[in-house]
Scaffold this motif. Sequence first.
Motif: not given
Length: 179
Positions: A26-28, A33-35, A43-47, A110-112
């Motif tokens: 739920s939190r994620i 939704s903002q992305y 986007w935020p940094p992704i690893t 799902r992508l976001a």
Amino acid sequence: MDMDEVFAAIAGETLEVYQDKYKLRSRILNEASQYIETDSSDWPPITFNWDLSKEGQRFSLDGENESSFKTRYPEGFILGTVKLDALDKKLCHFSRRDEGELWTVGYKSRLAYLIVYLSEKRPISPPLVKPHLIGEVMLKGGHHRYAIAKELGEKYIPIYVEPKYRKEIDKLMEIDWIS
């Protein structure tokens, strides 16, 4: 028995574990939704924290529970690494994401969600690849994982393959198999 208890039982989890996972999802979802429909530069940094464990293989198939996975895939999957551009060239049209299709193909939510999930360095299983038509492969699971890796310019990506397809896949792409 209330609905949470029913869903926890179906998932084979304790009520506490089920509720903790629900709160996390739920939190994620809320944060994700903002992305939706944003450029990857926003986007935020992704690893990628690839989960290569035997236990994590079932997550390569979206929504596969442990019992069903063990029944359908008693041998599990074999793991390999492939150049992303080589995989991309062999993907059939409904698995591949071409330029400009990041947000137009698949589920935006799902992508976001995955963008936020990966930005938190959470473990993620590799996509599952299988042979398709002559000279092509398809993703049986992991379309959004692949799309994000491609968008971010990853050079290599781990993949899972059912053991029965190894020889066929070897004819189509150069794979570095991991024992």
